[in-house]
Design a protein around this motif. Structure first.
Motif, mmCIF file in Angstrom:
data_model
loop_
_atom_site.group_PDB
_atom_site.id
_atom_site.type_symbol
_atom_site.label_atom_id
_atom_site.label_comp_id
_atom_site.label_asym_id
_atom_site.label_seq_id
_atom_site.Cartn_x
_atom_site.Cartn_y
_atom_site.Cartn_z
ATOM 1 N N ARG A 73 0.808 -1.219 0.000
ATOM 2 C CA ARG A 73 0.000 0.000 0.000
ATOM 3 C C ARG A 73 0.842 1.269 0.000
ATOM 4 O O ARG A 73 0.438 2.295 -0.558
ATOM 5 C CB ARG A 73 -0.907 0.005 1.246
ATOM 6 N N HIS A 74 1.997 1.214 0.673
ATOM 7 C CA HIS A 74 2.839 2.404 0.846
ATOM 8 C C HIS A 74 4.300 1.997 0.617
ATOM 9 O O HIS A 74 5.091 1.910 1.571
ATOM 10 C CB HIS A 74 2.647 2.992 2.247
ATOM 11 N N PRO A 75 4.676 1.751 -0.632
ATOM 12 C CA PRO A 75 5.990 1.167 -0.929
ATOM 13 C C PRO A 75 7.186 2.039 -0.551
ATOM 14 O O PRO A 75 8.307 1.529 -0.454
ATOM 15 C CB PRO A 75 5.940 0.939 -2.446
ATOM 16 N N ASP A 76 6.969 3.329 -0.315
ATOM 17 C CA ASP A 76 8.082 4.214 0.041
ATOM 18 C C ASP A 76 8.262 4.360 1.553
ATOM 19 O O ASP A 76 9.069 5.167 2.002
ATOM 20 C CB ASP A 76 7.874 5.591 -0.586
ATOM 21 N N TRP A 77 7.514 3.586 2.337
ATOM 22 C CA TRP A 77 7.526 3.777 3.784
ATOM 23 C C TRP A 77 8.917 3.622 4.385
ATOM 24 O O TRP A 77 9.354 4.451 5.199
ATOM 25 C CB TRP A 77 6.553 2.827 4.462
ATOM 26 N N ASN A 78 9.640 2.586 4.012
ATOM 27 C CA ASN A 78 10.962 2.370 4.601
ATOM 28 C C ASN A 78 11.904 3.528 4.298
ATOM 29 O O ASN A 78 12.732 3.895 5.138
ATOM 30 C CB ASN A 78 11.567 1.058 4.094
ATOM 31 N N GLU A 79 11.771 4.107 3.110
ATOM 32 C CA GLU A 79 12.643 5.208 2.724
ATOM 33 C C GLU A 79 12.336 6.487 3.504
ATOM 34 O O GLU A 79 13.233 7.273 3.809
ATOM 35 C CB GLU A 79 12.534 5.491 1.220
ATOM 36 N N ARG A 80 11.087 6.712 3.827
ATOM 37 C CA ARG A 80 10.728 7.957 4.501
ATOM 38 C C ARG A 80 10.562 7.807 6.010
ATOM 39 O O ARG A 80 10.371 8.800 6.714
ATOM 40 C CB ARG A 80 9.461 8.547 3.898
ATOM 41 N N PHE A 81 10.675 6.584 6.511
ATOM 42 C CA PHE A 81 10.403 6.344 7.933
ATOM 43 C C PHE A 81 11.306 7.171 8.843
ATOM 44 O O PHE A 81 10.824 7.858 9.757
ATOM 45 C CB PHE A 81 10.559 4.854 8.250
ATOM 46 N N ASP A 82 12.616 7.103 8.638
ATOM 47 C CA ASP A 82 13.536 7.771 9.557
ATOM 48 C C ASP A 82 13.311 9.274 9.592
ATOM 49 O O ASP A 82 13.345 9.893 10.667
ATOM 50 C CB ASP A 82 14.985 7.464 9.170
ATOM 51 N N ASP A 83 13.064 9.866 8.426
ATOM 52 C CA ASP A 83 12.848 11.308 8.374
ATOM 53 C C ASP A 83 11.548 11.691 9.072
ATOM 54 O O ASP A 83 11.499 12.654 9.849
ATOM 55 C CB ASP A 83 12.827 11.777 6.917
ATOM 56 N N GLU A 84 10.490 10.923 8.820
ATOM 57 C CA GLU A 84 9.210 11.208 9.470
ATOM 58 C C GLU A 84 9.308 11.030 10.983
ATOM 59 O O GLU A 84 8.740 11.811 11.755
ATOM 60 C CB GLU A 84 8.101 10.330 8.898
ATOM 61 N N LEU A 85 10.022 9.995 11.388
ATOM 62 C CA LEU A 85 10.195 9.755 12.816
ATOM 63 C C LEU A 85 10.958 10.902 13.470
ATOM 64 O O LEU A 85 10.577 11.386 14.543
ATOM 65 C CB LEU A 85 10.933 8.440 13.040
ATOM 66 N N ALA A 86 12.027 11.364 12.820
ATOM 67 C CA ALA A 86 12.821 12.446 13.388
ATOM 68 C C ALA A 86 11.998 13.720 13.536
ATOM 69 O O ALA A 86 12.160 14.470 14.520
ATOM 70 C CB ALA A 86 14.044 12.703 12.505
ATOM 71 N N ARG A 87 11.106 13.981 12.589
ATOM 72 C CA ARG A 87 10.320 15.210 12.617
ATOM 73 C C ARG A 87 9.137 15.130 13.583
ATOM 74 O O ARG A 87 8.721 16.143 14.146
ATOM 75 C CB ARG A 87 9.817 15.546 11.211
#
Length: 232
Positions: free
Chosen positions: A198-212
Motif C-alpha cells: 500500500r505504501h511502498p516508500d515507507w521504509n525510505e521515509r520512515f527515519d525522516d518522518e520519525l525524526a520530525r
C-alpha cells in the motif's frame, strides 16, 4: 480498577494506553473475540473498556459475527457511566454503536499526520492540555459520521472526525495515539508486506518522518492515555 480490553486483530496492543493503565495499577481483562474468546454479558464486572483497532471495517459482521454483541456491550458500559475508549476500528465501532454512519474507504491516512483540536476540546478533560495541533500516527482507510449528541474534538484534512466524546467518558479516537515509536517500529516489521503493497516508500521515509514527528507524537499520545485513564 478492572478494565476490559477487546482486541480485534493480531498484533494490536495497548501501547501507551497500557503504560498509563499500569501506572494506575489497573487489572486488565484481555479478550480476543476474533479468536473465539467470549465477551462479558454486561459491564457489571468492569470499570472501563478499551476497543482496539484492526484491519477490518466496522461493518464486517459476516466475518466478525461478534460485532453486534460488542456494540450492545459498549452501549451497556455507556449506560452504566463506565469509561470507554475506542481507537481506530474501535472508534468506528463506537460511532456505529450510537447511530453514526460508517464510511468504508475514501479516507486513507498512513504515517504521522497533523490533527487539529476543535474549540470544544479546550474544555475537554482528556484533550484540554494538548496543543491545538500536533502530529500523531494514523493508519486507516475508513471514517464515520458522528453519532447524535457526540462532541467533535479533533479532525484532519483527510478525516473530519478524528476524535469525539459521548456523555462523560466515552471516547473515540481515529488516530493511533497509543502507537509510540517502539510500536510503530514493530508494526513496520510485523506488517511489512501489507505496508509495502500500500505504501511502498515507507521504509525510505520512515527515519525522516520519525525524526520530525516521533517525540511530539509520543508525548501527545501518553498525555491522552493518562488523561483518559484518569476518567475511570
Amino acid at each position: 480498577m478492572r478494565v476490559l480490553v477487546v482486541q480485534n486483530y493480531d498484533n494490536t496492543g495497548l501501547g501507551q494506553v497500557g503504560a498509563a493503565l499500569a501506572e494506575a495499577g489497573a487489572d486488565l481483562d484481555l479478550r480476543r473475540p476474533y479468536q473465539g474468546d467470549p465477551l462479558p454479558q454486561d459491564a457489571g464486572g468492569h470499570d472501563a473498556m478499551v476497543l482496539l483497532g484492526g484491519g477490518q471495517n466496522a461493518l464486517a459482521d459476516e466475518d466478525y459475527p461478534y460485532f453486534p454483541a460488542l456494540l450492545e456491550l459498549t452501549r451497556d458500559f455507556a449506560d452504566k457511566d463506565r469509561s470507554v475508549l475506542g481507537i481506530c476500528l474501535g472508534s468506528q465501532l463506537l460511532a456505529r454503536a450510537f447511530g453514526g454512519d460508517n464510511h468504508i474507504g475514501g479516507a486513507t491516512e498512513f504515517g504521522w499526520h497533523k490533527v487539529s483540536l476543535t474549540p470544544a476540546a479546550k474544555s475537554d478533560p482528556v484533550l484540554a492540555a494538548l496543543p491545538e495541533k500536533f502530529p500523531i500516527f494514523e493508519w486507516h482507510d475508513d471514517t464515520f459520521a458522528l453519532p447524535e449528541n457526540a462532541v467533535r474534538l479533533a479532525g484532519s484534512a483527510v478525516a473530519e472526525n478524528q476524535a469525539f466524546r459521548l456523555g462523560r467518558a466515552v471516547y473515540g479516537f481515529q488516530f493511533h495515539f497509543e502507537a509510540d515509536t517502539p510500536m510503530v517500529r514493530d508494526w513496520s516489521t510485523s506488517f511489512a508486506a501489507t505496508i509495502a503493497e500500500r505504501h511502498p516508500d515507507w521504509n525510505e521515509r520512515f527515519d525522516d518522518e520519525l525524526a520530525r514527528n516521533g517525540a511530539d507524537a509520543d508525548a501527545a499520545g501518553l498525555a491522552i492515555a493518562r488523561a483518559w485513564v484518569a476518567t475511570i
